[in-house]
Enzyme design. Structure first.
Site, PDB file in Angstrom:
ATOM      1  N   HIS A  48       0.754  -1.219  -0.028  1.00 57.62           N
ATOM      2  CA  HIS A  48      -0.165   0.225  -0.122  1.00 57.62           C
ATOM      3  C   HIS A  48       0.948   1.194   0.091  1.00 57.62           C
ATOM      4  CE1 HIS A  48      -3.089   3.105   1.317  1.00 57.62           C
ATOM      5  NE2 HIS A  48      -2.357   3.258   2.290  1.00 57.62           N
ATOM      6  N   HIS A  72       4.081   6.704   5.364  1.00 59.42           N
ATOM      7  CA  HIS A  72       3.127   7.471   5.697  1.00 59.42           C
ATOM      8  C   HIS A  72       2.236   6.616   7.047  1.00 59.42           C
ATOM      9  CE1 HIS A  72       0.139   5.175   2.760  1.00 59.42           C
ATOM     10  NE2 HIS A  72      -0.448   5.289   3.752  1.00 59.42           N
ATOM     11  N   GLU A  76       1.205   5.161  12.148  1.00 57.94           N
ATOM     12  CA  GLU A  76      -0.077   4.932  12.775  1.00 57.94           C
ATOM     13  C   GLU A  76      -0.142   3.445  12.798  1.00 57.94           C
ATOM     14  OE1 GLU A  76      -2.343   6.712  13.135  1.00 57.94           O
ATOM     15  OE2 GLU A  76      -4.019   5.334  13.376  1.00 57.94           O
ATOM     16  N   ASP A  77       0.604   2.446  12.384  1.00 58.00           N
ATOM     17  CA  ASP A  77       0.384   1.151  12.297  1.00 58.00           C
ATOM     18  C   ASP A  77       1.201   0.239  12.856  1.00 58.00           C
ATOM     19  OD1 ASP A  77      -2.339   1.828  11.266  1.00 58.00           O
ATOM     20  OD2 ASP A  77      -1.765   1.347   9.197  1.00 58.00           O
ATOM     21  N   ASP A 139      -3.180   8.395  -0.558  1.00 56.80           N
ATOM     22  CA  ASP A 139      -3.571   7.273   0.102  1.00 56.80           C
ATOM     23  C   ASP A 139      -5.049   6.994  -0.073  1.00 56.80           C
ATOM     24  OD1 ASP A 139      -3.629   5.659   2.680  1.00 56.80           O
ATOM     25  OD2 ASP A 139      -4.346   7.209   3.773  1.00 56.80           O
ATOM     26  N   ASP A 260     -26.753  15.109 -22.807  1.00 58.36           N
ATOM     27  CA  ASP A 260     -25.438  15.404 -23.013  1.00 58.36           C
ATOM     28  C   ASP A 260     -24.688  14.332 -22.323  1.00 58.36           C
ATOM     29  OD1 ASP A 260     -26.479  16.654 -20.999  1.00 58.36           O
ATOM     30  OD2 ASP A 260     -25.178  18.476 -20.915  1.00 58.36           O
TER      31      ASP A 260
HETATM   32 MN    MN Z   1      -2.536   4.587   4.229  1.00 56.05          MN
END
Ligand code: MN
Length: 696
Positions: A48, A72, A76-77, A139, A260
């Site tokens: 990812h 990134h 966080e993870d 992301d 259209d």
């Molecule tokens: Mn991410």
């Protein structure tokens, strides 16, 4: 997934001076940190961030942004800290990663706070460094591309909704139309699967039926322009299901009415060619007035430049045409990002120039209010954000008042509200809050929600809580009235009635609380007869004459009726002896006795009218009154007292209207005659609980 060397080569292709070692380090770092973590797709997690970095290379962003994209999700993870990032990659990348991490954290907050926090932090992040936003958008785009792997439908829908409401408009805001379109298309598919399937199906049908239409029109445009001496490239495409669907929704039209569905792009060499092409198209085909826009001489805020027009092709087909130069086209696709990437190698101060562009955009709307005006963040336009004195942020609909705010903080706080300070100043409770207001609620110990608040609150939560409280209060008052009536009933029973008898009665009546019975009596949901029977079983049989059993009461006599004629006193005007009356005989029904002034008589004009008068035998008639009380505790009971003191009985009571500070009731009273009723009215009018009392 992009391999390490591929990614580095991509960056080197547009930035030969890029720090290869640093990029390699970032790649290896994210692979190691995410280790064996897996995505919903089953792919290793690090695929990812690597894909997001790939997206950033498409935008030709600088190496710091590429590294940020790679890193990134590490803070966080994984166990990585911002300090780790700083030690390994320096303060600039650490700051960028920190920015993206903050935004990601917001996504995990409860929905209410999240939306509000999002806005604020997005703004902060944007004005700090737009690269944070670019990584975040990359992301989100990659997460949308892989959204179908997520099994939980609610989660899928939530992410899709957030994308279409927040991220796609943000992408649009900075001119990243490609991102915007792809996000919308993917989100739409998940949010409205049926609509998506239907519209896609219809488009496929059209493609089949009118095969080659797009190519034919493109060719016709190209030829017309060639005759005018212009060398252009023409691109034709179908509109996306989402944009068709949105048009259907906005204009309230069906698919068939959307004419259209084809759009064309004319790419010219020079800006002046664009205007020449426009003139040629407008003289070759009929154009639709009002659809022409010149974004070349007046670019959009985000730098978008193009001419827009709409033509009528071969008599009926509407086609949209965008005319621009090749260079404008490149810039338009990726907006600010492209603008920046394009410039940075020409100018030594590329970074600064880009920042200037950014500031221009955010600057034009520095206060949030204005930024909202200028963005299409529709989700926020009808909201305001207000703070508690301690700095907690609350999101409310536009027009919300301190009372809405109080209920948003806590139902109990709402209920106890007696005043408010806005930004430190005492302000009326009905004051609409403005963005950024600090609201301090002043509470009183035994305060209660006021009915009048319903006139200005805008949130469902406040509304519901006020209604609940008022209903409760009303019930209490009716029960209070019932308790007074109960005493009268109890006094009529043959045996002395105490607490024990009352408890027994509740059991017999299948009621739990004393208040239930008092409420039932007050609201006339139970007859005196039933109450007495419950208190002292068998009592009403022996004391028939003393009871209040209205059905056995002797009827009032009426003169002017044939013997044996049944009659009813009309429900609309409630005539009482002393009123001038008239009888109305409708076919097959008993005679209705009306007050001569009754308005509903007009409807009986075709029936027999009988000239009637009251007889000698008196009975009990029901007069209907409309009484407006001051809406405060005890006024209903006071009204009941007045009725009782005047030897009348309340037969039923119904609240018809509440308008601060008044509450209006329709009340049916049993009286002897007009004189009795008039006396009662005078007594009511004399009371300071009563604002107004009238006969219906
Ligand atoms: Mn991410």
């Amino acid at each position: 997934m992009l391999r390490q060397y591929e990614l580095v080569e991509r960056v080197k292709a547009y930035d030969p001076d890029a720090d290869e070692a640093m990029l390699n380090h970032a790649y290896v770092y994210t692979v190691q940190k995410h280790g064996s973590q897996k995505r919903a797709s089953g792919d290793p997690y690090f695929s990812h961030p690597v894909e997001v970095a790939g997206l950033m290379t498409d935008l030709k962003l600088d190496q710091q942004t590429i590294a940020t994209a790679l890193l990134h999700d590490t803070v966080e993870d994984t166990l990585t800290t911002i300090d780790d990032i700083k030690a390994n990659f320096g303060p600039e990348i650490a700051r960028l990663v920190d920015g993206v991490t903050k935004l990601s954290k917001i996504e995990q907050m409860p929905e209410d706070e999240r939306a509000a926090e999002n806005l604020r932090k997005f703004l902060l992040a944007m004005s700090e460094d737009i690269r944070v936003l670019l990584v975040k958008l990359g992301d989100r785009l990659h997460n949308m591309r892989t959204l179908h792997f997520i099994k939980n439908e609610d989660k899928r829908r939530r992410i899709a909704r957030e994308t279409i409401d927040i991220y796609a408009p943000l992408a649009e805001r900075i001119g990243m139309y490609e991102y915007m379109r792809e996000m919308q298309a993917l989100a739409f598919e998940h949010l409205e699967p049926d609509a998506f399937a239907t519209i896609s199906g219809r488009l496929a049908q059209i493609r089949e039926q009118e095969g080659g239409q797009v190519d034919a029109i493109a060719l016709a445009i190209k030829q017309a322009l060639a005759e005018a001496g212009l060398k252009v490239e023409v691109q034709g495409r179908e509109k996306q299901p989402y944009s068709i669907w949105r048009k259907m929704a906005e204009r309230h039209v069906s698919f068939d009415q959307i004419t259209d569905i084809f759009a064309f792009r004319v790419l010219c060499e020079k800006p002046e060619d664009c205007y020449l092409a426009l003139g040629t198209l407008h003289t070759t085909w009929q154009f639709i007035p009002g659809r022409f826009k010149d974004y070349i001489s007046t670019p959009k805020n985000n730098g978008y430049r193009s001419l827009h027009t709409a033509l009528i092709y071969s008599g009926s087909m509407r086609v949209e045409v965008q005319i621009r130069t090749q260079e404008m086209h490149r810039t338009n696709h990726f907006g600010l990002a492209a603008h920046w990437a394009y410039k940075q190698h020409d100018e030594p101060d590329g970074q600064v120039a880009w920042l200037r562009d950014l500031i221009e955009i955010v600057d034009a709307s520095h206060d949030p209010e204005e930024l909202l005006e200028n963005t299409r963040l529709a989700i926020y336009q009808d909201r305001i954000f207000a703070f508690s004195p301690k700095g907690a942020l609350f999101q409310l609909p536009k027009g919300a008042t301190p009372v809405d705010f109080a209920f948003a903080v806590h139902t109990d706080l709402g209920a106890q509200t007696i005043g408010a300070k806005i930004n430190g100043r005492h302000m009326p409770l009905r004051t609409p809050l403005a963005n950024g207001d600090v609201v301090e609620i002043i509470k009183g110990g035994d305060a209660e929600p006021q009915l009048s608040w319903l006139g200005f609150v805008v949130t469902g939560k406040a509304r519901a809580a006020i209604r609940r409280a008022v209903r409760h209060k009303e019930r209490e008052e009716v029960a209070e009235l019932g308790a007074k009536l109960y005493d009268q009933i109890a006094a009529r029973t043959p045996a002395k009635v105490g607490k024990k008898a009352l408890r027994e009665a509740l059991k017999r009546l299948d009621m739990e609380e004393e208040e239930d019975l008092m409420y039932a009596i007050g609201a006339a949901k139970i007859s005196d007869h039933e109450v007495m029977e419950a208190l002292v079983p068998g009592s009403t049989a022996d004391f028939e004459d003393n009871t209040d059993d209205r059905h056995n009461r002797q009827p009032i006599s009426i003169r002017g009726l044939k013997p044996g004629n049944a009659y009813t006193l009309a429900d609309c005007c409630h005539p009482v002896p002393g009123d001038r009356i008239v009888g109305l005989r409708r076919k097959g029904e008993s005679v209705e006795v009306h007050n001569i002034q009754c308005l509903s008589l007009a409807s009986g004009i075709d029936n027999d009218w009988l000239d009637l008068d009251w007889g000698d035998r008196s009975g009990v008639a029901i007069g209907r009154l409309v009484v407006t009380l001051y809406d405060r505790r005890g006024t209903i009971a006071e009204m009941a007292n007045i009725v009782a003191r005047n030897h009348a009985d309340v037969r039923s009571l119904e609240q018809v209207r509440v308008e601060n500070p008044f509450a209006t009731y329709e009340i049916d009273v049993e009286v002897q005659d007009l004189a009795h009723l008039t006396r009662l009215l005078s007594a009511l009018r004399a009371s300071d609980a009563v604002a107004q009392a009238e006969r219906v």
